[in-house]
Design a protein around this motif. Structure first.
Motif, PDB file in Angstrom:
ATOM      1  N   ASP A 188     -31.724 -29.685 -13.828  1.00  0.00           N
ATOM      2  CA  ASP A 188     -31.695 -28.226 -13.873  1.00  0.00           C
ATOM      3  C   ASP A 188     -32.570 -27.616 -12.785  1.00  0.00           C
ATOM      4  OD1 ASP A 188     -34.027 -29.095 -15.089  1.00  0.00           O
ATOM      5  OD2 ASP A 188     -33.977 -27.603 -16.691  1.00  0.00           O
ATOM      6  N   GLN A 296     -25.150 -25.587 -18.032  1.00  0.00           N
ATOM      7  CA  GLN A 296     -26.078 -25.412 -16.922  1.00  0.00           C
ATOM      8  C   GLN A 296     -26.108 -23.977 -16.410  1.00  0.00           C
ATOM      9  OE1 GLN A 296     -27.889 -28.329 -15.443  1.00  0.00           O
ATOM     10  NE2 GLN A 296     -29.143 -26.569 -14.939  1.00  0.00           N
ATOM     11  N   ARG A 299     -25.980 -21.444 -19.806  1.00  0.00           N
ATOM     12  CA  ARG A 299     -27.136 -21.761 -20.656  1.00  0.00           C
ATOM     13  C   ARG A 299     -26.779 -21.813 -22.135  1.00  0.00           C
ATOM     14  NH1 ARG A 299     -30.632 -24.292 -17.477  1.00  0.00           N
ATOM     15  NH2 ARG A 299     -30.942 -23.158 -15.511  1.00  0.00           N
TER      16      ARG A 299
END
Length: 322
Positions: A188, A296, A299
């Motif tokens: 991330d 990703q 979220r």
């Protein structure tokens, strides 16, 4: 330290990690699913969890753990499922547990994948970084320098990924370990850096794999390389030899990649309906990309995403559970 003693310590440490990873498994749970630390693997682990509950009325715990720990757990029967077994990354583990000990099975339905080194389109066009050999050119590597030390920086993966060790080997083999600082960090964080680079025009090189949302979100290109040649692909993993990097060489592109669901072989007798379910899971590349994007970029929580996916794909779940 004696190499035999090092190997002994490694085995002891692996056993301890496995115990720690599986400790705390709910006594009420029927299965334990090992969850990778990348988005699509997290989504898949939870889809399997809620899919098994929906169609087979079985409860599963999900625990984040690395590939080595997951395979060791499946070997003992303490772990039941690992949703993304990447090949050729985990060839050594597959050879040991699937082919050798026959304690782990792989689902017959794999997902095609790619792996390599990517740059943003602007980087390729503006600075002429188009082939992996360009990273070994000090002048071209310098465009990736953000800390003023004269060397460029590039992300090669997260700590603990098998691909990260292989990318170290490839950097040594191609020679750009001398011109580029090889960064390891959680995905991330690396993707946030890619987002920033794409937005500001900052040159960036990084390990890339597909299916993945980065190809949907940004205009990126994979660097060209010499074609994969098995005669030149000699990989020794850190878990197998303390001198793994010295003894390894890989000055060619990755072989065609795939990933599969892995599960304990004992499940065929203990929970045959689960084994059959896992063998029929057929995620597409587009679906895996969507998983990556949802977790990703949007979220979304892996569990909530999976619950919504299961509710939306009842026909798929029915096919898997036949």
């Amino acid at each position: 330290m004696d190499s035999r003693f090092r190997r002994h310590l490694l085995k002891v440490s692996l056993a301890a990690l496995t115990m720690l990873a599986v400790h705390g498994r709910s006594l009420a749970a029927d299965l334990l699913i090992a969850m990778p630390n990348w988005p699509s693997g997290q989504a898949a682990a939870n889809i399997i969890k809620y899919g098994l509950k929906e169609k087979l009325n079985l409860d599963a715990d999900v625990r984040e753990m690395g590939s080595m720990t997951a395979f060791a757990g499946m070997d003992t029967g303490e772990v039941d499922v690992y949703p993304e077994v990447w090949l050729p990354n985990l060839d050594a583990l597959v050879k040991k547990y699937v082919d050798g000990r026959k304690t782990v099975d792989l689902s017959p339905r794999g997902v095609s994948a790619t792996q390599g080194i990517c740059v943003t389109r602007e980087t390729a066009d503006k600075y002429g970084v188009k082939d992996i050999s360009d990273l070994a050119d000090p002048k071209k590597a310098a465009v990736f320098d953000t800390d003023g030390d004269g060397k460029g920086e590039m992300w090669i993966g997260a700590l603990g990924w098998s691909s990260t060790s292989i990318e170290k080997i490839r950097a040594k083999s191609y020679g750009y370990e001398k011109t580029m600082t090889l960064l390891q960090m959680p995905e991330d964080m690396a993707m946030a850096a890619v987002d920033a680079a794409a937005a500001t025009g900052q040159p960036m090189a990084f390990y890339c794999y597909s299916p993945h949302h980065m190809f949907k979100l940004h205009d990126i290109v994979q660097l060209t390389e010499p074609k994969y040649d098995p005669a030149k692909w000699h990989i020794v993993m850190p878990s197998d030899d303390p001198d793994w990097l010295t003894k390894s060489e890989a000055p060619v592109a990755w072989d065609a990649s795939h990933f599969y669901i892995g599960f304990a072989s004992s499940m065929a007798k203990r929970l045959p309906k689960v084994a059959a379910f896992l063998s029929h899971v057929d995620f597409s590349s587009d679906e895996v990309t969507e998983m990556s994007y949802a977790l990703q970029v949007d979220r979304q929580d892996p569990a909530k995403y999976a619950q919504a996916w299961v509710a939306k794909h009842q026909d798929r779940l029915s096919a898997w559970s036949k």
